[in-house]
Motif scaffolding. Structure first.
Motif, PDB file in Angstrom:
ATOM      1  N   CYS A  64     -33.144 -25.785  18.229  1.00 16.45           N
ATOM      2  CA  CYS A  64     -31.681 -25.725  18.355  1.00 16.45           C
ATOM      3  C   CYS A  64     -31.127 -27.139  18.221  1.00 16.45           C
ATOM      4  O   CYS A  64     -31.607 -28.068  18.866  1.00 16.45           O
ATOM      5  CB  CYS A  64     -31.309 -25.128  19.701  1.00 16.45           C
ATOM      6  SG  CYS A  64     -29.531 -25.201  20.037  1.00 16.45           S
ATOM      7  N   CYS A  67     -29.354 -27.962  22.086  1.00 18.87           N
ATOM      8  CA  CYS A  67     -30.146 -28.122  23.314  1.00 18.87           C
ATOM      9  C   CYS A  67     -31.568 -28.630  23.041  1.00 18.87           C
ATOM     10  O   CYS A  67     -32.300 -28.923  23.975  1.00 18.87           O
ATOM     11  CB  CYS A  67     -30.183 -26.815  24.099  1.00 18.87           C
ATOM     12  SG  CYS A  67     -31.119 -25.490  23.316  1.00 18.87           S
ATOM     13  N   CYS A  80     -29.175 -22.062  18.838  1.00 23.88           N
ATOM     14  CA  CYS A  80     -29.787 -20.900  19.465  1.00 23.88           C
ATOM     15  C   CYS A  80     -28.677 -19.971  19.968  1.00 23.88           C
ATOM     16  O   CYS A  80     -27.506 -20.356  19.984  1.00 23.88           O
ATOM     17  CB  CYS A  80     -30.720 -21.322  20.586  1.00 23.88           C
ATOM     18  SG  CYS A  80     -29.915 -21.963  22.065  1.00 23.88           S
ATOM     19  N   CYS A  83     -26.487 -21.446  22.819  1.00 23.84           N
ATOM     20  CA  CYS A  83     -25.589 -22.559  22.473  1.00 23.84           C
ATOM     21  C   CYS A  83     -24.528 -22.185  21.436  1.00 23.84           C
ATOM     22  O   CYS A  83     -23.522 -22.879  21.312  1.00 23.84           O
ATOM     23  CB  CYS A  83     -26.392 -23.740  21.958  1.00 23.84           C
ATOM     24  SG  CYS A  83     -27.530 -24.428  23.176  1.00 23.84           S
TER      25      CYS A  83
HETATM   26 ZN   LIG Z   1     -29.586 -24.231  22.118  1.00 21.75          ZN
END
Ligand SMILES: [Zn+2]
Length: 84
Positions: A64, A67, A80, A83
């Motif tokens: 991601c 994150c 992801c 997020c």
């Molecule tokens: Zn993420």
């Protein structure tokens, strides 16, 4: 301040390596090891995760862009599910 030039250089390098097929046989364990290594490089060189891993690379490496977690649900923007 973050190291934009370094981030884009890493992005270019990784994109070229993907293009040449360097990672095509990489399994999940190797992928995670590689991400640990690259995340350290990004941190210690003050690079920007989202600039290193663009939407294309995020999907290739299952990471991601926000994150930095290893995830199998990366969307077309490189994030992801949590997020996005
Ligand atoms: Zn993420």
């Amino acid at each position: 301040m973050s190291n934009h030039a370094g981030s884009y250089m890493l992005n270019d390098l990784l994109s070229k390596m993907v293009e040449f097929g360097y990672f095509k046989d990489m399994n999940e364990v190797e992928n995670k090891k590689f991400l640990t290594m690259i995340n350290k490089l990004i941190f210690y060189n003050d690079c920007n995760l989202g600039e290193v891993f663009d939407e294309k690379l995020a999907k290739v490496f299952n990471i991601c862009r926000y994150c930095s977690k290893y995830r199998l649900d990366i969307n077309d923007e490189g994030y992801c599910k949590e997020c996005a």
